[in-house]
Scaffold this motif. Structure first.
Motif, PDB file in Angstrom:
ATOM      1  N   SER A 224       0.835  -1.222   0.000  1.00  0.00           N
ATOM      2  CA  SER A 224       0.000   0.000   0.000  1.00  0.00           C
ATOM      3  C   SER A 224       0.860   1.259   0.000  1.00  0.00           C
TER       4      SER A 224
ATOM      5  N   HIS B  80      11.916   1.227   5.610  1.00  0.00           N
ATOM      6  CA  HIS B  80      12.426   0.143   6.470  1.00  0.00           C
ATOM      7  C   HIS B  80      11.732  -1.162   6.062  1.00  0.00           C
ATOM      8  N   GLN B  81      12.488  -2.182   5.681  1.00  0.00           N
ATOM      9  CA  GLN B  81      11.852  -3.376   5.121  1.00  0.00           C
ATOM     10  C   GLN B  81      12.048  -4.634   5.947  1.00  0.00           C
TER      11      GLN B  81
ATOM     12  N   SER C  88      -6.432  -9.002   3.797  1.00  0.00           N
ATOM     13  CA  SER C  88      -5.043  -9.063   3.353  1.00  0.00           C
ATOM     14  C   SER C  88      -4.916  -9.748   2.001  1.00  0.00           C
ATOM     15  N   GLN C  89      -5.024  -8.967   0.951  1.00  0.00           N
ATOM     16  CA  GLN C  89      -4.732  -9.409  -0.424  1.00  0.00           C
ATOM     17  C   GLN C  89      -3.956  -8.279  -1.075  1.00  0.00           C
ATOM     18  N   LEU C  90      -2.979  -8.671  -1.872  1.00  0.00           N
ATOM     19  CA  LEU C  90      -2.119  -7.658  -2.491  1.00  0.00           C
ATOM     20  C   LEU C  90      -2.914  -6.605  -3.258  1.00  0.00           C
TER      21      LEU C  90
END
Ligand SMILES: Cc1cc2nc3c(=O)[nH]c(=O)nc-3n(C[C@H](O)[C@H](O)[C@H](O)COP(=O)(O)OP(=O)(O)OC[C@H]3O[C@@H](n4cnc5c(N)ncnc54)[C@H](O)[C@@H]3O)c2cc1C
Length: 202
Positions: free
Chosen positions: A12, A39-40, A168-170
């Motif tokens: 998002s 930050h990943q 929660s889906q891309l």
């Protein structure tokens, strides 16, 4: 002073940044300072593989998307500042702007978009008042969301992605970030609804 800072460079957050970046030649977006904190380490995308997301080739790894999406953002919209390897610790509301405190810096921004996923507990201080159990993810998963009205938490503070209360889906998370971006662009455009489209015959 940033005009917008996006916290979180997952699905998002980067989707929001791409659409904000794409408005760079619109009069209402000229000279707007846009940043994204990338930050990943905590990203859930690290272990995901995608076969069912529109426009994404089957078998695409989330770990690849994390790198490729930021490369896309920096090559196509280099004016969007990527703030790397900083984790946001807290947000303070200073009434006319927000202070975003990371493990290394303090940033100031008129608008903040929180796009950090729905992990429990909330890791950013200053957002506690808005945290509620997630309404669309099974309770057993113990996820949270921020109370919001169509992504707006309060003046100048938006939430995007699963943390906004979406499943929660891309594709849903990408659409949520895009929706927030067009709301911000419409705000900059004096409240007139706006979208940014490119076409080959223009
Ligand atoms: C294992 C797995 C498999 C999946 N498979 C699919 C699938 O097949 N199809 C599908 O459609 N969806 C799938 N998903 C769901 C999809 O990945 C999510 O819906 C999507 O990533 C949510 O986007 P988001 O922007 O809300 O959060 P995320 O994409 O998780 O982004 C959140 C970002 O915020 C960052 N962040 C967190 N805390 C901080 C902080 N304090 N400061 C700065 N940054 C921070 C994180 O590092 C991350 O980059 C899968 C998810 C997982 C975990």
């Amino acid at each position: 002073m940033f005009d917008v800072i996006i916290i979180g460079a997952g699905v998002s957050g980067v989707s929001c940044a791409l659409i904000l970046g794409s408005a760079k030649e619109r009069p209402y977006a000229l000279n707007k300072k846009i940043g994204i904190i990338t930050h990943q380490k905590a990203s859930s995308l690290q272990t995901a593989v995608f076969n069912n997301a529109y426009g994404i080739p089957a078998g695409k790894l989330g770990s690849e998307l994390l790198e490729e999406s930021l490369a896309h953002l920096s090559s196509t919209y280099p004016q969007v500042e990527q703030i790397e390897k900083e984790k946001v610790i807290s947000i303070e509301d200073d009434k006319t702007f927000y202070k975003i405190i990371t493990n290394k810096n303090v940033f100031e921004s008129k608008i903040v978009v929180v796009a950090i996923g729905a992990g429990n507990p909330m890791t950013i201080e200053g957002l506690e008042d808005f945290v509620v159990p997630h309404q669309k993810v099974p309770a057993i998963k113990n996820r949270i969301q921020l109370k919001n009205n169509d992504h707006l938490v309060k003046d100048g503070l938006y939430v995007a992605g699963v943390l906004a209360g979406h499943r929660s889906q891309l594709s849903i998370a990408a659409g949520s970030g895009a929706a927030v971006a067009t709301d911000i662009l419409s705000l900059w455009n004096d409240g007139n609804h706006t979208m940014v489209h490119d076409a080959i015959n223009k």
